[in-house]
Design an enzyme around this catalytic site. Sequence first.
Site, PDB file in Angstrom:
ATOM      1  N   TYR A   1       4.668   5.670   5.380  1.00  0.00           N
ATOM      2  CA  TYR A   1       6.105   5.738   5.080  1.00  0.00           C
ATOM      3  C   TYR A   1       6.915   6.153   6.297  1.00  0.00           C
ATOM      4  O   TYR A   1       8.068   5.754   6.431  1.00  0.00           O
ATOM      5  CB  TYR A   1       6.344   6.631   3.857  1.00  0.00           C
ATOM      6  CG  TYR A   1       6.108   5.841   2.598  1.00  0.00           C
ATOM      7  CD1 TYR A   1       4.817   5.585   2.145  1.00  0.00           C
ATOM      8  CD2 TYR A   1       7.179   5.242   1.922  1.00  0.00           C
ATOM      9  CE1 TYR A   1       4.591   4.796   1.036  1.00  0.00           C
ATOM     10  CE2 TYR A   1       6.961   4.453   0.805  1.00  0.00           C
ATOM     11  CZ  TYR A   1       5.676   4.225   0.369  1.00  0.00           C
ATOM     12  OH  TYR A   1       5.468   3.413  -0.713  1.00  0.00           O
TER      13      TYR A   1
ATOM     14  N   ASP B   1      -5.235  -1.377  -5.996  1.00  0.00           N
ATOM     15  CA  ASP B   1      -4.541  -0.082  -5.914  1.00  0.00           C
ATOM     16  C   ASP B   1      -3.453   0.058  -6.968  1.00  0.00           C
ATOM     17  O   ASP B   1      -2.589   0.917  -6.859  1.00  0.00           O
ATOM     18  CB  ASP B   1      -3.979   0.143  -4.498  1.00  0.00           C
ATOM     19  CG  ASP B   1      -2.583  -0.437  -4.303  1.00  0.00           C
ATOM     20  OD1 ASP B   1      -2.304  -1.494  -4.905  1.00  0.00           O
ATOM     21  OD2 ASP B   1      -1.795   0.169  -3.569  1.00  0.00           O
ATOM     22  N   GLU B   2      -3.518  -0.745  -8.009  1.00  0.00           N
ATOM     23  CA  GLU B   2      -2.351  -0.839  -8.883  1.00  0.00           C
ATOM     24  C   GLU B   2      -2.684  -1.352 -10.272  1.00  0.00           C
ATOM     25  O   GLU B   2      -3.486  -2.268 -10.419  1.00  0.00           O
ATOM     26  CB  GLU B   2      -1.402  -1.810  -8.180  1.00  0.00           C
ATOM     27  CG  GLU B   2      -0.104  -2.063  -8.828  1.00  0.00           C
ATOM     28  CD  GLU B   2       0.719  -3.008  -7.933  1.00  0.00           C
ATOM     29  OE1 GLU B   2       0.364  -3.202  -6.751  1.00  0.00           O
ATOM     30  OE2 GLU B   2       1.692  -3.570  -8.442  1.00  0.00           O
TER      31      GLU B   2
HETATM   32  N1  LIG Z   1       0.559  -8.116   3.154  1.00  0.00           N
HETATM   33  C1  LIG Z   1      -0.350  -7.247   2.673  1.00  0.00           C
HETATM   34  C2  LIG Z   1      -0.055  -6.441   1.563  1.00  0.00           C
HETATM   35  C3  LIG Z   1      -1.029  -5.551   1.106  1.00  0.00           C
HETATM   36  N2  LIG Z   1      -2.225  -5.463   1.720  1.00  0.00           N
HETATM   37  C4  LIG Z   1      -3.241  -4.482   1.305  1.00  0.00           C
HETATM   38  C5  LIG Z   1      -3.069  -3.200   2.090  1.00  0.00           C
HETATM   39  C6  LIG Z   1      -2.327  -2.314   1.141  1.00  0.00           C
HETATM   40  O1  LIG Z   1      -2.544  -0.944   1.416  1.00  0.00           O
HETATM   41  C7  LIG Z   1      -2.902  -2.738  -0.190  1.00  0.00           C
HETATM   42  C8  LIG Z   1      -2.003  -2.427  -1.370  1.00  0.00           C
HETATM   43  O2  LIG Z   1      -0.789  -3.142  -1.285  1.00  0.00           O
HETATM   44  P1  LIG Z   1       0.590  -2.491  -1.718  1.00  0.00           P
HETATM   45  O3  LIG Z   1       1.562  -3.601  -1.909  1.00  0.00           O
HETATM   46  O4  LIG Z   1       0.384  -1.584  -2.874  1.00  0.00           O
HETATM   47  O5  LIG Z   1       1.082  -1.675  -0.452  1.00  0.00           O
HETATM   48  P2  LIG Z   1       0.690  -0.194   0.006  1.00  0.00           P
HETATM   49  O6  LIG Z   1      -0.193   0.449  -0.963  1.00  0.00           O
HETATM   50  O7  LIG Z   1       0.175  -0.289   1.399  1.00  0.00           O
HETATM   51  O8  LIG Z   1       2.089   0.547   0.068  1.00  0.00           O
HETATM   52  P3  LIG Z   1       2.998   1.000  -1.166  1.00  0.00           P
HETATM   53  O9  LIG Z   1       3.117   2.473  -1.059  1.00  0.00           O
HETATM   54  O10 LIG Z   1       4.295   0.315  -1.001  1.00  0.00           O
HETATM   55  O11 LIG Z   1       2.321   0.586  -2.427  1.00  0.00           O
HETATM   56  O12 LIG Z   1      -3.103  -4.145  -0.058  1.00  0.00           O
HETATM   57  C9  LIG Z   1      -2.487  -6.267   2.807  1.00  0.00           C
HETATM   58  O13 LIG Z   1      -3.579  -6.191   3.349  1.00  0.00           O
HETATM   59  N3  LIG Z   1      -1.556  -7.148   3.272  1.00  0.00           N
HETATM   60 MG   LIG Z   2       0.223   0.564  -3.012  1.00  0.00          MG
HETATM   61 MG   LIG Z   3      -0.182  -2.276  -4.906  1.00  0.00          MG
END
Ligand SMILES: Nc1ccn([C@H]2C[C@H](O)[C@@H](COP(=O)(O)OP(=O)(O)OP(=O)(O)O)O2)c(=O)n1
Ligand SMILES: [Mg+2]
Ligand SMILES: [Mg+2]
Length: 679
Positions: A295, A352-353
């Site tokens: 972040y 993760d979701e």
């Molecule tokens: N273009 C992308 C999007 C996501 N991911 C992978 C890495 C991320 O950590 C994971 C989960 O995607 P999220 O959209 O949940 O993004 P983050 O968890 O990284 O951040 P947030 O806090 O916004 O959920 O998938 C990736 O490799 N390439």
């Molecule tokens: Mg995420």
């Molecule tokens: Mg996610």
Amino acid sequence: MNAKKSKLEQQFVSVASDDGIQISNIFKDIAIFVNGLTEPSADELRFLMMKHGGLYHHYYSTERTTHVIASNLPYSKMKLLKSMKVVKPQWIVDSIEANKVLDYRDYLLYTSESRTQPKLPFKTNFTTESNSNRWIARNASDSNFLSEFYNNSRLHLISTMGATFKEYINKLRSSGKNVYPGLETLKAHVNERLSRSTDDCTVENCKNVIMHIDMDCFFVSVGIRNRHHLMGKPVAVTHARGNNAHPREGADPTLERKLYAKKYEEKTGTEMRKDHWSKSLNETDSMAEIASCSYEARKYGIKNGMFLGQALKLCPDLKTIPYDFEDYKEVAFVLYDTVAKYTLNIEAVSCDEMFVDCSEILSATSATVTEFASILRREIKEKTGCPCSTGFGNNRLQARLATKKAKPDGQFYLKPENVSDFMNNIDISDLPGVGSSTSHKLHSMGIRTCGKLQALPLHKLQSEFGNKLGETLYKNSRGIDEKKLVFTNVRKSVSAEVNYGIRFQNDTDRDKFLKQLSEEVSSRLAEVKMKGKCITLKIMVRSKEAPEETAKYMGHGLCDYITKSCTLSSPVFEANSIFREVLTIINNLNVKAKELRGIGIQISRLENNAVSNNLKKFFDQNDKKTLVSKVTKTFDNANNREKELINMPSTSKACTLQSDINLADVSISQVFFFHVRSY
DNA sequence: ATCCTCCCCTAC
DNA sequence: TAAGGTAGGGGAGGAT
Ligand SMILES: Nc1ccn([C@H]2C[C@H](O)[C@@H](COP(=O)(O)OP(=O)(O)OP(=O)(O)O)O2)c(=O)n1
Ligand SMILES: [Mg+2]
Ligand SMILES: [Mg+2]
């Protein structure tokens, strides 16, 4: 085919027994199992083992087989065999020549991304067909490329993990014995509390409370757990460590970006505003993609998916950390298992979701939304060391938007009475289903928020965006979402595609790769016990105006996309059947092998290919004598295997079995054995 | 009307 | 150097 094989075998047997001479005893502690086509062939290898004091197993045994010999193993099969030594047949040949057993590690079929196995350096001068296993595959003409690629592809990882968790929830739900120990802890907590927050839900409106939960910058959070000095800093997960790209003859990021923008304008009639490539990069700027960024990094405008080179322009201080695929898997399982302690009304979205219907949790425990969220999030953080955020609302849209507001490391309950105000200020690109294309269109209509979007009448939205999307925009902009959570997932297609490292000199290399990809898809179909009638070939072809060398190393560059499908009268899953069709298709397309930049195979119109169907076929196609002999042969092996399998959870058991089945190529008899034993 | 094929778009 | 996959929703336009 079978007849031919047994004739060959007899020849070898008779040769061996005729002269009765054992040439050496070098393989006395070696027992091999040969998987798939090899050079020398399986029969020849069997003969060689016999002549040099080794054992040849017709069936793979974890206990007694010391090495698996293979020239090509579909990646999904290989993954199941991670612990086995999978070695190229040349190992046997070279060992015989040297008259001693050479180090098999020089002949491993694949190199792994794992930190314990350092990669050997690339030596251009000496790469040949026979020893190419010693070096890292550079492009799809290398026989090791596919596994090398999948071992390092984060998009492949998140796709397969997504599928894994959908399947995981299916399995947990159908296993029947659903106990929810989390509910007791939650109840206990509720009984101890002093007062109930008035600012929360009451028993009546507990109905239909949907939770969305998502890990915060997932890959980064996992990666910095043991890197304390990086906490609170701008951090990104990527393959590259900095701007260290090797300049290549003909590679021109500026030109490629310009062509990309031009093509975009021709298509949309508007100027391109592609976030992830909006800054001009020079030839040493890294074009590695950022999988996830912290972040702190996001404050500078850095986003997931952005090129590292561009991110460093936004924040020169950005720290990069490597991937750790195994850790992501581990944390993801803890996340799912923790939520599953409370309910199985879960829709898996990704690793993760997920969405969770909380109605039962809340009414069974009288916990408030806030109490449940706090306890759940604390538990996940304690177990994984990673923060997550939760959003609650009356539908999935509201829950998702609430999560977005809660992030990072927070929780938010969007209560019905606040929906109207809340929606007014929501950015249209935060709506699910609104990506770069739709948001660009809306922006050019002067619309950036849901409040503004609400002013457009339904028919206008539908004529602009199509019936479905128009209606979705109309409803979603008002916080309305009628889509129910889907707890049990049904597969509609299975595919494998590679749009990286595709560089062929000729049709032979192209076809070799196509065959491997067919084997990969076939193996994935077998994993999910499916077969399909429709076979689609997808290819990416270098655009006429694009330079031959791409801006990104081994990338696809600016391409035209072509898909072509054929429908068979009966469903298939065998690699050969798939290969035959895609070969016909690609030959009819008249695309030069050198121009290919991406290849994919998709199977759809799926049907079950359940064990019982196979069994039936097996019984139909074999006479009694064959049946008995096949089943007896695997009995001993299977009996030993069962000892190991008995302590495994059912999912791994199924996987292990499946790997045996694929490996031993005796699918039916082995399955038959277990099938019968389990009843 | 409904289905099929070949796209495009989106989400992780 | 770099690892740009995979599955699903849905529309246009032609075939049935
Ligand atoms: N273009 C992308 C999007 C996501 N991911 C992978 C890495 C991320 O950590 C994971 C989960 O995607 P999220 O959209 O949940 O993004 P983050 O968890 O990284 O951040 P947030 O806090 O916004 O959920 O998938 C990736 O490799 N390439
Ligand atoms: Mg995420
Ligand atoms: Mg996610």
